[in-house]
Write a protein that holds these residues in place. Structure first.
Motif, short mmCIF file in Angstrom:
data_model
loop_
_atom_site.label_atom_id
_atom_site.label_comp_id
_atom_site.label_asym_id
_atom_site.label_seq_id
_atom_site.Cartn_x
_atom_site.Cartn_y
_atom_site.Cartn_z
N HIS A 184 7.46 0.86 -10.77
CA HIS A 184 6.44 -0.22 -10.55
C HIS A 184 6.23 -0.73 -11.58
O HIS A 184 6.02 -2.17 -11.62
N GLN B 161 0.85 -1.13 0.13
CA GLN B 161 -0.11 -0.09 -0.05
C GLN B 161 0.81 1.34 -0.04
O GLN B 161 1.12 1.98 0.83
N THR C 276 -4.60 1.40 -5.39
CA THR C 276 -3.56 1.41 -4.59
C THR C 276 -3.65 0.90 -2.97
O THR C 276 -2.68 0.95 -2.38
N ALA D 240 0.71 5.95 -5.05
CA ALA D 240 -0.41 6.69 -5.16
C ALA D 240 -0.12 8.06 -5.69
O ALA D 240 -0.78 8.87 -6.50
#
Lengths: 444, 444
Positions: free
Chosen positions: B281, A267, A344, A272
């Motif tokens: 990512h 997370q 996310t 994000a």
């Protein structure tokens, strides 16, 4: 005695200005077929050089934050220049310098024009000084050319523009106790700063003006962006000063070991936040227009190379001339951020930092500026001001107009800030012509 | 005198351990049909609780960074526990605690097993202590059950694991003058810290060991990730300790006024950095495998809501068991970052912060761990260690094996770090069985 001539407002817009004998200088106001009046450009640029001494930095810019010694010294210089220009300078209760010049008709509201001389830390020599010294130069030109306007004139040098438009806000909007207690970049509170400049926070009401108390406000300023230079335009006719919405955005995920936490279980608050930054750029550029959106501050916590960020704090700023557009962009960004949060495993929280409502300029004043530039043979472009200016508070009191000149490379708030002497003189001449037209009266 | 029995390594792998009379405790090593030997699980968990007093925080974790008073007190406790377990503890020149137990064959190289008791700031009670106290418990069980191994045994409590594997590196790789001068989280230099713990930086050579100097190294540790718990697996058989590549990445654009600079003309370093984070990512998750990639630190400069960031400094960390895979990912990321730079008018620069080469465990030791767990009726999973451990430096000296137990919620380096008493006892029993099998000899 010299002739006294009047001209049609439909020709020059300077109809009502009276020419008063003033010794050796010429007194012809000119007509459509005659050259427009001009300021003394060489003198204006000399004054700019002289003012740049106060707070000069090694990099060639200035450190002249409001309420610093350099600021006070620069203001003393400005007041002296006003006296030379036959203005009567005084400091109002809010610490603003006002240089008055009587008009022919004392019953008319004054026309205000000016800018500021305080700077950001490590700022440049043009943001504020150009409009301030051009305003004084215009007054000196009027004095030398023996022109007495219908309206009383006030050259206004607003205090602490860079810290948040404090001087002009005190006049147009009033300052709250909380605002007076704010600590400025000088380290002084706003109240102490006002006292430092010769004002009196206890008598602020005396400086206050209401809607309709002024006949108009004009401000010449550097663009601070690169559009005019890039498009080879001499004069920007400011459509208005954009509104600003500023938020602090906190993205919360879960901090964990970067080595032992597989990619799918993360997370990651920074992942994000990164998608948020890219999304803001996409949303803001998705529609035509001059709106801008910026994420200027960002920090990831705890902030170690081997820890997945559990929290990111960043800012979001949106600017546009249309408040409804800012609101729509913000709503769109919130909706898209919700999707990022879901993807996310993070959450987004928003705190409003600051809101400035858009301040449109008066379309009639814009027309006068454009006409003045045309008469001077200067190209123009109608454009928003992306930066805030004292003109936005003055717009609440009466018809407002702003004149931009090119910033080389679009650089501002930097020692590298630069505008050419020619552009500065062009701007001052447009200011002079526009003032004369505004004095004659706004078109219907 | 009691019987002396030997068992086939093909049955139990504990073939060569001798059972020595030891009073009241049973001495049967067991066979395929008999229960495997067990540690005293209740005592082990009591010792863990006792150790957690040293440096305890209000949040229930520990602040026991290397070279702190709490670290030194915890080490005194550990040495006392070693004496109770009939080990002969001493502090080597590098500040490591070594608890020795003689073997039957003094010509054999020692088997080492242990972990560390220092913590990260605001760490938990399991990262290090589980393996350390389980190693002592194994030694105490051997003593109580009258088992004399063939090999000499050394229970090793490495100093300053969390600060960068300093104790085990001093033994396996040596420390440079620069490393000795590094300042640890305690505020002391590594050299001063070693002195603080009773070592002597001037005699580090005496602590040094070379490849082949040990018969093997075993370490029990908490997983620090959530895989075992999620998959309901009791024992992780560590494939190896991942390599780590760490870089500082500086993105340079051009800082400018967020209001006056139109979107198309911007060179926004944060927009580029955001795309970098998202791209890292994407690249890391594009191929199958357990590789991880993290951007853990990020800050935008100058960092004002109304200024387009001109510079962003962030980190990039890549981990995998295969150094070639890390190199390939890094190359791919650099290539994709070049495209981001071109699209955003920015540049990317990279500085290497840190490289750790992958340290595979010995496949024969892995087989012994898996067999031990099977005998104990425990499920296993072969997995990489995403975190660094002293075992990686020991792998340069001889056959290395690591045993993982579940971390509840995958949380580590936090007061919330937790492993159940049952899992801890399971791990200690696997450590005991594996040690006995390793003592009997590695399979061909």
């Amino acid at each position: 005695m010299m002739n006294r001539r009047e001209f049609s407002a439909t020709l020059l817009g300077a109809a009502a200005a009276s020419v008063i004998p003033s010794g050796a200088r010429g007194t012809d106001i000119g007509s459509a077929s005659q050259p427009a009046r001009r300021v003394n450009g060489a003198r204006l640029n000399e004054h700019l050089t002289a003012l740049s001494r106060f707070g000069r930095t090694e990099a060639g810019g200035v450190n002249r934050v409001a309420y610093s010694d350099a600021d006070r010294e620069a203001r003393a210089y400005v007041m002296q220049a006003m006296r030379t220009a036959k203005l009567e300078p005084s400091v109002d209760a809010a610490g603003n310098i006002i240089g008055r010049r009587a008009g022919r008709d004392a019953s008319l509201k004054p026309i205000l024009f000016g800018s500021h001389v305080d700077s950001v830390p490590d700022g440049g020599n043009y943001d504020g000084p150009v409009g301030s010294l051009a305003a004084i130069e215009v007054a000196q030109t009027l004095a030398e050319q023996g022109i007495l306007t219908r309206h009383p004139l006030e050259v206004t040098i607003w205090q602490n523009e860079e810290g948040g438009l404090y001087g002009s806000s005190a006049v147009a909007l009033g300052l709250t106790e909380k605002e007076l207690a704010n600590v400025s970049r000088s380290g002084k509170s706003i109240a102490d700063g006002i006292r430092f400049l010769g004002g009196d926070p206890a008598r602020l009401a005396e400086a206050r003006r209401r809607k309709g108390d002024i006949a108009g406000y004009l401000e010449l300023h550097i663009e601070q962006g690169g559009t005019l230079e890039k498009e080879k335009i001499a004069i920007g006719v400011v459509e208005g000063i954009v509104g600003i919405g500023q938020w602090e955005v906190t993205v919360t995920g879960f901090a964990n070991h970067a080595g032992t936490t597989p990619m799918p279980g993360r997370q990651d608050a920074l992942l994000a936040a990164a998608r948020f930054v890219d999304m803001v750029h996409r949303v803001v550029t998705a529609t035509a227009g001059r709106q801008v959106g910026t994420v200027g501050r960002m920090q990831a916590f705890p902030g170690a190379p081997n820890v997945i960020p559990g929290r990111v704090v960043c800012t979001l700023e949106l600017r546009d001339l249309d408040a409804a557009k800012i609101a729509a962009l913000y709503a769109r960004i919130r909706t898209e951020a919700d999707a990022i949060a879901r993807a996310t495993g993070t959450t987004f929280a928003y705190t409003e930092l600051h809101t400035n409502h858009p301040a449109p300029s008066d379309p009639r004043v814009r027309a006068l500026i454009a006409a003045s530039a045309r008469e001077l043979g200067l190209s123009t472009k109608v454009m928003p001001s992306g930066a805030g200016h004292d003109a936005q508070t003055m717009a609440t009191l009466g018809p407002m107009g702003m004149i931009f000149i090119p910033s080389i490379g679009g650089i501002s708030h930097s020692p590298k800030e630069f505008s050419t002497p020619e552009d500065i003189v062009n701007g001052a001449n447009v200011l002079l012509q526009t003032l004369l037209k505004l004095d004659a009266g706004l078109p219907a």
